[in-house]
Write a protein that holds these residues in place. Structure first.
Motif, PDB file in Angstrom:
ATOM      1  N   LEU A   1     -13.358  21.573  26.736  1.00 60.61           N
ATOM      2  CA  LEU A   1     -12.992  21.065  25.543  1.00 60.61           C
ATOM      3  C   LEU A   1     -11.453  20.951  25.350  1.00 60.61           C
ATOM      4  O   LEU A   1     -10.921  19.924  24.607  1.00 60.61           O
ATOM      5  N   LEU A   2     -10.921  21.852  25.777  1.00 54.71           N
ATOM      6  CA  LEU A   2      -9.353  21.711  25.815  1.00 54.71           C
ATOM      7  C   LEU A   2      -8.695  20.552  26.474  1.00 54.71           C
ATOM      8  O   LEU A   2      -8.001  19.663  26.245  1.00 54.71           O
ATOM      9  N   ALA A   3      -9.435  20.275  28.069  1.00 49.72           N
ATOM     10  CA  ALA A   3      -8.970  19.295  28.649  1.00 49.72           C
ATOM     11  C   ALA A   3      -9.174  17.777  28.049  1.00 49.72           C
ATOM     12  O   ALA A   3      -8.208  17.062  27.906  1.00 49.72           O
ATOM     13  N   VAL A   4     -10.712  17.487  27.550  1.00 47.27           N
ATOM     14  CA  VAL A   4     -10.815  16.470  26.933  1.00 47.27           C
ATOM     15  C   VAL A   4     -10.078  16.129  25.873  1.00 47.27           C
ATOM     16  O   VAL A   4      -9.641  15.062  25.350  1.00 47.27           O
ATOM     17  N   HIS A   5      -9.762  16.962  24.878  1.00 44.27           N
ATOM     18  CA  HIS A   5      -8.721  16.873  23.651  1.00 44.27           C
ATOM     19  C   HIS A   5      -7.200  16.589  24.074  1.00 44.27           C
ATOM     20  O   HIS A   5      -6.827  15.558  23.576  1.00 44.27           O
ATOM     21  N   CYS A   6      -6.909  17.117  25.243  1.00 46.91           N
ATOM     22  CA  CYS A   6      -5.382  16.552  25.685  1.00 46.91           C
ATOM     23  C   CYS A   6      -5.654  15.430  26.028  1.00 46.91           C
ATOM     24  O   CYS A   6      -4.560  14.541  26.055  1.00 46.91           O
ATOM     25  N   PHE A   7      -6.616  14.929  26.932  1.00 48.29           N
ATOM     26  CA  PHE A   7      -6.646  13.455  27.487  1.00 48.29           C
ATOM     27  C   PHE A   7      -6.706  12.582  26.228  1.00 48.29           C
ATOM     28  O   PHE A   7      -6.149  11.611  26.398  1.00 48.29           O
ATOM     29  N   GLY A   8      -7.702  12.972  24.861  1.00 47.27           N
ATOM     30  CA  GLY A   8      -7.540  12.027  24.248  1.00 47.27           C
ATOM     31  C   GLY A   8      -6.028  11.917  23.404  1.00 47.27           C
ATOM     32  O   GLY A   8      -5.663  10.994  22.997  1.00 47.27           O
ATOM     33  N   TRP A   9      -5.450  13.030  23.265  1.00 52.10           N
ATOM     34  CA  TRP A   9      -4.048  13.164  22.631  1.00 52.10           C
ATOM     35  C   TRP A   9      -3.261  12.262  23.719  1.00 52.10           C
ATOM     36  O   TRP A   9      -2.468  11.371  22.756  1.00 52.10           O
ATOM     37  N   ALA A  10      -3.385  12.130  24.872  1.00 54.42           N
ATOM     38  CA  ALA A  10      -2.462  11.524  25.711  1.00 54.42           C
ATOM     39  C   ALA A  10      -2.772   9.872  25.611  1.00 54.42           C
ATOM     40  O   ALA A  10      -1.798   9.132  25.425  1.00 54.42           O
ATOM     41  N   PHE A  11      -3.954   9.630  25.428  1.00 55.52           N
ATOM     42  CA  PHE A  11      -4.230   8.226  25.111  1.00 55.52           C
ATOM     43  C   PHE A  11      -3.507   7.896  23.897  1.00 55.52           C
ATOM     44  O   PHE A  11      -2.961   6.604  23.850  1.00 55.52           O
TER      45      PHE A  11
END
Length: 196
Positions: free
Chosen positions: A156-166
């Motif tokens: 959950l943490l990783a996917v949130h970070c990747f979305g934030w980066a996008f």
């Protein structure tokens, strides 16, 4: 019922997604950083905060850990080697992805303009890309999820970070991370949290 203080487009999303995955009822109290509502629950004015009865908890990852432990889901049991490995990945994600994104945000719009260092962005982008490649390698070894065959807090943490980066227009992610993120974002719990 839990009360989440924050917004969907913030780190509060991690908490909302966790609650949806755990099947726990909650109310979202929309509050922006440094607002009166946010400051009433956290003297620093930061979001998210989680209200659980008389308790008010802060920091998205601390809240996620609390919820996972309390409800026995999305986590390895405390005191196990599996939990130590999970915590190591969680802390690595905070240090190597989240911290870079937050530093970028501070120097893009959070800090007063006179304190911003716009030239830092290129360094942050390079570091994030390097760390995304490392994560892709870990994911290749682990399977469908970062801890193996089951979704857990670090996913959950990783996917949130990747979305934030996008959203922050960081360099393109490796294809394996795009596929991983797409698969997790298709989960009903993710969609329910995003639709709040």
């Amino acid at each position: 019922m839990y009360r989440v203080i924050g917004t969907v487009k913030s780190r509060a999303f991690r908490v909302l997604w966790m609650l949806e995955e755990l099947g726990q009822p909650y109310e979202l109290v929309e509050a922006f950083p440094r607002s009166e509502e946010a400051t009433a629950h956290n003297p620093l004015g930061k979001i998210p905060a989680l209200v659980d009865g008389d308790e008010v908890l802060t920091d998205s990852v601390a809240i996620m850990t609390y919820l996972a432990d309390k409800h026995g889901g999305l986590t390895a049991p405390a005191g196990t080697a599996a939990r130590a490995r999970q915590d190591a990945i969680t802390l690595w994600l905070i240090d190597e992805l989240d911290a870079l994104l937050w530093t970028h945000s501070k120097h893009t719009f959070v800090l007063p303009e006179k304190l911003r260092l716009p030239d830092i962005s290129s360094t942050l982008h390079k570091e994030f890309a390097r760390n995304a490649d490392i994560f892709a390698g870990m994911l290749e070894q682990s399977g469908d999820f970062i801890m193996g065959d089951h979704i857990s807090l670090p996913d959950l943490l990783a996917v949130h970070c990747f979305g934030w980066a996008f959203g922050a227009e960081f360099p393109a992610l490796p294809d394996s991370i795009k596929a991983y993120s797409k698969r997790l974002r298709a989960r009903p719990a993710f969609r329910a949290a995003a639709g709040r």
